[in-house]
Design an enzyme around this catalytic site. Structure first.
Site, short mmCIF file in Angstrom:
data_model
loop_
_atom_site.label_atom_id
_atom_site.label_comp_id
_atom_site.label_asym_id
_atom_site.label_seq_id
_atom_site.Cartn_x
_atom_site.Cartn_y
_atom_site.Cartn_z
CE LYS A 13 11.72 10.83 -4.16
NZ LYS A 13 10.73 11.47 -4.34
NE ARG A 88 4.91 13.66 -11.17
CZ ARG A 88 4.75 12.89 -12.53
NH1 ARG A 88 5.41 12.04 -12.69
NH2 ARG A 88 3.54 13.98 -12.77
NE ARG A 127 6.52 -0.56 2.17
CZ ARG A 127 6.50 1.19 0.73
NH1 ARG A 127 5.49 1.11 0.07
NH2 ARG A 127 7.39 1.40 0.65
NE ARG A 162 -0.87 -0.56 0.92
CZ ARG A 162 -0.53 0.88 -0.21
NH1 ARG A 162 -1.66 1.23 -0.02
NH2 ARG A 162 0.68 1.22 -0.24
NE ARG A 173 5.10 3.49 -7.63
CZ ARG A 173 4.78 2.43 -6.44
NH1 ARG A 173 3.38 2.07 -6.14
NH2 ARG A 173 5.50 1.52 -5.53
#
Ligand SMILES: [Zn+2]
Length: 222
Positions: A13, A88, A127, A162, A173
């Site tokens: 996004k 949100r 990642r 991470r 999330r």
């Protein structure tokens, strides 16, 4: 052009928002930037938000509403913009509707970027980060691989994932995102503003799909 971009965390996004702004002369309104700006300029909401940001705490939704309202109501309101990360929640959408009405601004479209949860989790799991303080280099298995697998190119430390990039964190999330977004989608669908775009493909392809919708809308209102 006045847009809201919706989509799950990690869907690209932010990248689309940057492209839309750079190529169409729109202002990018992201919650993080707006908060930093308000704090720096010591606006009334900025002063209240400062302690939260300083302590690394989540700024309450209603305070974020105030920061956004200030951006539109103090000085010169943005005429052409992309909202990225705001609203949100349904309550924030209602607050933002009011800000727009006060400024006699109509939204052109609300774009929902669709990327499946599995794809998001797969992307994020590629990642890797260097844990060494003072290095903190980041890598990506496909787009920015290391020379030796799992080892930092700059300092030779073994790479880690991470906390934020772990599948269980991302999944949690996404649950929150879906909970909030369902209500937002209903809200903007009722206003006939919602358009859905497949966000799975290459960046330029997704951008072209978004522009096609916006060009279709341009004749209607802008
Ligand atoms: Zn390193």
């Amino acid at each position: 052009m006045r847009l809201i971009l919706l989509g799950p965390p990690g869907c690209g996004k932010g990248t689309q928002a940057q492209l839309l702004c750079a190529r169409n002369g729109l202002e990018h309104i992201g919650t993080g930037d707006i908060l930093r700006q308000a704090i720096q300029q010591q606006t009334p909401a900025g002063v209240r938000a400062h302690p939260f940001v300083e302590k690394g705490l989540l700024v309450p939704d209603s305070l974020v509403n105030d920061v956004i309202a200030e951006r539109f109501n103090l000085g010169d309101p943005p005429e052409r913009f992309v909202m990225d990360g705001y609203p949100r929640t349904l309550a924030q959408a209602a607050a933002f509707d009011q800000v727009l009405r006060q400024n006699f601004l109509d939204l052109t479209a609300v774009i929902l970027l669709h990327v499946s949860d599995e794809e998001i989790i797969a992307r994020v799991s590629e990642r890797w980060s260097c844990p060494k303080p003072g290095c903190k280099a980041t890598y990506h298995t496909t787009s920015k691989p290391t020379k030796a697998t799992g080892i930092c190119d700059s300092c030779g430390t073994r790479l880690i994932q991470r906390e934020d990039d772990r599948p269980e964190t991302v999944r949690a999330r996404l649950v929150v995102y879906h909970g909030n977004t369902e209500a937002l989608v209903g809200h903007y669908r009722a206003q006939k503003l919602l358009h859905e775009v497949a966000g799975q493909g290459p960046i330029e392809e997704v951008y072209a799909s978004v522009m096609k919708i916006l060009n279709g809308q341009a004749g209607r209102k802008c």
